[in-house]
Scaffold this motif. Structure first.
Motif, mmCIF file in Angstrom:
data_model
loop_
_atom_site.group_PDB
_atom_site.id
_atom_site.type_symbol
_atom_site.label_atom_id
_atom_site.label_comp_id
_atom_site.label_asym_id
_atom_site.label_seq_id
_atom_site.Cartn_x
_atom_site.Cartn_y
_atom_site.Cartn_z
ATOM 1 N N LEU A 358 2.119 5.123 8.439
ATOM 2 C CA LEU A 358 2.166 3.718 8.871
ATOM 3 C C LEU A 358 0.938 2.949 8.407
ATOM 4 C CD1 LEU A 358 3.624 4.101 12.483
ATOM 5 C CD2 LEU A 358 4.821 3.453 10.380
ATOM 6 N N ARG A 359 -0.169 3.630 8.200
ATOM 7 C CA ARG A 359 -1.353 2.956 7.666
ATOM 8 C C ARG A 359 -1.037 2.352 6.300
ATOM 9 N NH1 ARG A 359 -5.235 -0.080 8.849
ATOM 10 N NH2 ARG A 359 -5.083 1.029 10.843
ATOM 11 N N GLN A 360 -0.217 3.021 5.511
ATOM 12 C CA GLN A 360 0.184 2.482 4.212
ATOM 13 C C GLN A 360 1.021 1.212 4.389
ATOM 14 O OE1 GLN A 360 2.029 5.620 1.811
ATOM 15 N NE2 GLN A 360 0.720 7.149 2.800
ATOM 16 N N SER A 361 1.906 1.212 5.393
ATOM 17 C CA SER A 361 2.715 0.016 5.669
ATOM 18 C C SER A 361 1.838 -1.139 6.121
ATOM 19 C CB SER A 361 3.769 0.327 6.739
ATOM 20 O OG SER A 361 4.677 1.293 6.305
ATOM 21 N N ILE A 362 0.854 -0.827 6.963
ATOM 22 C CA ILE A 362 -0.063 -1.859 7.438
ATOM 23 C C ILE A 362 -0.792 -2.506 6.272
ATOM 24 C CG2 ILE A 362 -2.206 -2.235 8.726
ATOM 25 C CD1 ILE A 362 -1.219 -0.040 10.688
ATOM 26 N N GLN A 363 -1.287 -1.690 5.358
ATOM 27 C CA GLN A 363 -2.013 -2.219 4.202
ATOM 28 C C GLN A 363 -1.112 -3.066 3.313
ATOM 29 O OE1 GLN A 363 -3.455 1.542 2.722
ATOM 30 N NE2 GLN A 363 -5.360 1.443 3.921
ATOM 31 N N ALA A 364 0.143 -2.633 3.149
ATOM 32 C CA ALA A 364 1.085 -3.412 2.331
ATOM 33 C C ALA A 364 1.388 -4.753 2.998
ATOM 34 C CB ALA A 364 2.370 -2.615 2.122
ATOM 35 N N ASN A 365 1.579 -4.740 4.326
ATOM 36 C CA ASN A 365 1.845 -5.993 5.043
ATOM 37 C C ASN A 365 0.641 -6.921 4.996
ATOM 38 O OD1 ASN A 365 4.429 -5.171 5.741
ATOM 39 N ND2 ASN A 365 3.824 -4.382 7.748
ATOM 40 N N ALA A 366 -0.553 -6.347 5.073
ATOM 41 C CA ALA A 366 -1.767 -7.167 4.999
ATOM 42 C C ALA A 366 -1.878 -7.838 3.637
ATOM 43 C CB ALA A 366 -2.997 -6.304 5.274
ATOM 44 N N GLN A 367 -1.516 -7.121 2.582
ATOM 45 C CA GLN A 367 -1.560 -7.709 1.240
ATOM 46 C C GLN A 367 -0.518 -8.806 1.093
ATOM 47 O OE1 GLN A 367 -3.851 -7.241 -1.001
ATOM 48 N NE2 GLN A 367 -2.878 -8.643 -2.454
ATOM 49 N N SER A 368 0.674 -8.576 1.650
ATOM 50 C CA SER A 368 1.718 -9.611 1.605
ATOM 51 C C SER A 368 1.293 -10.861 2.363
ATOM 52 C CB SER A 368 3.021 -9.067 2.196
ATOM 53 O OG SER A 368 3.519 -7.992 1.437
ATOM 54 N N LEU A 369 0.632 -10.666 3.503
ATOM 55 C CA LEU A 369 0.163 -11.806 4.293
ATOM 56 C C LEU A 369 -0.915 -12.577 3.547
ATOM 57 C CD1 LEU A 369 0.188 -13.472 6.849
ATOM 58 C CD2 LEU A 369 -1.283 -11.752 7.930
ATOM 59 N N LYS A 370 -1.774 -11.855 2.843
ATOM 60 C CA LYS A 370 -2.813 -12.517 2.053
ATOM 61 C C LYS A 370 -2.177 -13.413 0.991
ATOM 62 C CE LYS A 370 -6.869 -11.481 -0.814
ATOM 63 N NZ LYS A 370 -7.716 -10.390 -1.387
ATOM 64 N N ILE A 371 -1.114 -12.938 0.345
ATOM 65 C CA ILE A 371 -0.400 -13.740 -0.645
ATOM 66 C C ILE A 371 0.231 -14.963 0.008
ATOM 67 C CG2 ILE A 371 1.590 -13.740 -2.202
ATOM 68 C CD1 ILE A 371 0.946 -10.750 -2.741
#
Length: 480
Positions: A358-371
């Motif tokens: 889930l840490r990988q999902s969190i990081q992916a969501n954080a990157q999407s939010l940054k975009i």
């Protein structure tokens, strides 16, 4: 309608027209399935503590002063505006009012939730402070955020039914009626509402627009007195999105320790910042800013929400990290408030190897939010000003001089189908003199709006910005 000022059915009760005058009266009651402010013209200049005297109810008993002087839930209030809008296929209603994850939970988490929910063992009571397996696993997970040397163990952790409840349980242990807790302004409204319900005085620490809505430790120290029990910070901020630097957080920790008060640090949005660790308070020794013999446990109370990082706010999980000596008292409050936090989501998160996945999902969501933040910043009309941006939120000043944000937000929802929250939901009514003493204009202050960038798609963010471009033409407003 009964008015306690008049002691009779008062014809001078004024209903929703006060909103268009920019007045956010702090007591709300349901009326004809809508939520309206209520104000008696027979008594002008009503003070916040007097508003409990207003009543619109069929009840034969008197409500507590705490609940009758606490504002109605702002999200529910704002969503009533959207009921007027008539959406179409090409122009849907777009809700950017609430800090809600815009993506569903990871598939592996949903599978784990399905398994744990169907287990008969998850239906019974659990430990008051949470499943020991989750507390142990999450102490390890926190090292991915705060560093491998982080000094937090499972004995420092209590699991709660959401982060709001974590705050309630914390302040119930810290303060008595009449005591004071300092909140930066703009504040997270549920924090102020909680303090008001408990008859704890909220002391506003005003931030400055030109400093990105970051609070000042020197301003804060001037507010501390013998009744002060804590300073409560949210970083990244709700509502402004302002991200507190590690240095600023450490300075507040030092200030709290100097005055022997608690620093309550709500890090609900900590997984959506670029720089890790967000602070170094959990390091084994803070030799520079804290006494070498001290650890963070002496005065730091950390709060966290699983809702945002794991995208399942409906499952209600929060966390308190604090000294075991403090958690003994938290256990007492939690036993009365929750008995135990929901067990299926706790057990799901302890599935073998799940948290690292889930840490990988969190990081992916954080990157999407940054975009998505960048899309919002790029497409926003040029005369709308971003004051701060981060976590789930962007805090924006609209360009229409003399129009309070609460008036504009209602019109945006009703006429253009865009729902966002006005500054008036994040501060007290009587802000004028305090702002002016800091060289800030009340009229400018009241023009700020919170947009929750996280809970809509990239395409809907663009649509929101397109509709903001239409304000002058469709709403008949003139920008400065």
């Amino acid at each position: 309608m009964f008015c306690r000022f008049c002691r009779q059915n008062c014809p001078q009760i004024v209903l929703p027209t006060t909103l268009y005058e920019g007045s956010y009266n702090r007591t709300f009651f349901p009326y004809s399935s809508h939520l309206y402010p209520i104000h008696c013209t027979k008594k002008s200049g009503v003070q916040p503590h007097d508003k409990s005297l207003l009543m619109l109810s069929s009840l034969s008993f008197r409500l507590s002063r705490g609940v009758s002087t606490t504002i109605y839930p702002p999200i529910t209030h704002a969503q009533s505006w959207g009921m007027v809008y008539r959406p179409t296929i090409t122009r849907p209603f777009i809700d950017m009012s609430q800090g809600v994850p815009g993506t569903p939970p990871s598939k592996v988490l949903l599978e784990a939730l399905s398994h744990s929910s169907s287990s008969p063992g998850s239906s019974g009571y659990g430990d008051v402070v949470g499943e020991s397996t989750l507390r142990s696993a999450f102490a390890e997970e926190m090292k991915t955020v705060y560093g491998r040397e982080m000094d937090v163990t499972q004995d420092d952790i209590a699991i709660t039914a959401g982060c709001n409840l974590a705050f309630v349980a914390t302040v119930m242990c810290l303060a008595d009626p009449g005591d004071e807790i300092i909140l930066p302004v703009p504040w997270y409204f549920n924090h102020q509402m909680t303090l008001n319900l408990l008859s704890i005085k909220t002391v506003p620490l005003y931030t400055r627009v030109d400093e990105g809505f970051l609070p000042s430790t020197s301003d804060c120290e001037k507010l501390i007195n013998s009744r002060t029990k804590a300073i409560a910070l949210v970083t990244p901020s709700n509502p402004t999105g302002a991200i507190y630097s590690s240095d600023l957080i450490s300075k507040f920790a030092k200030l709290a320790q100097k005055h022997k008060i608690a620093l309550v640090l709500d890090e609900t949005y900590r997984d959506f910042v670029d720089t890790l660790p967000p602070h170094t308070l959990f390091a084994p020794v803070q030799t520079e800013l804290l006494k070498p013999s001290s650890s963070w446990r002496s005065n730091i109370i950390h709060l966290f929400s699983f809702s945002k990082s794991y995208c399942f706010p409906g499952h209600r999980l929060g966390l308190i990290a604090a000294s075991p000596d403090f958690l003994k008292h938290v256990t007492t409050t939690l036993d009365c408030l929750q008995i135990c936090a929901p067990r299926p989501p706790q057990l799901a998160l302890t599935s073998p190897g799940l948290l690292p996945i889930l840490r990988q999902s969190i990081q992916a969501n954080a990157q999407s939010l940054k975009i998505r933040h960048n899309i919002f910043r790029t497409h926003l009309p040029p005369n709308w000003t971003i004051g701060s941006q981060g976590g789930y939120f962007a805090f924006v000043k609209h360009p229409f001089v003399g129009i309070p944000a609460i008036t504009l937000c209602q019109r945006l929802a009703e006429e253009l189908g865009v729902l966002a929250l006005p500054m008036q939901f994040f501060c007290d009514d009587s802000i004028g003199p305090d702002l002016e003493s800091l060289g800030q204009s009340k009229m400018d202050w009241e023009r700020w709006i919170r947009f929750s960038v996280a809970n809509v798609s990239d395409d809907l963010v663009k649509q929101v910005c397109e509709r903001l471009h239409e304000c002058e033409r469709h709403l008949g407003l003139k920008a400065e």
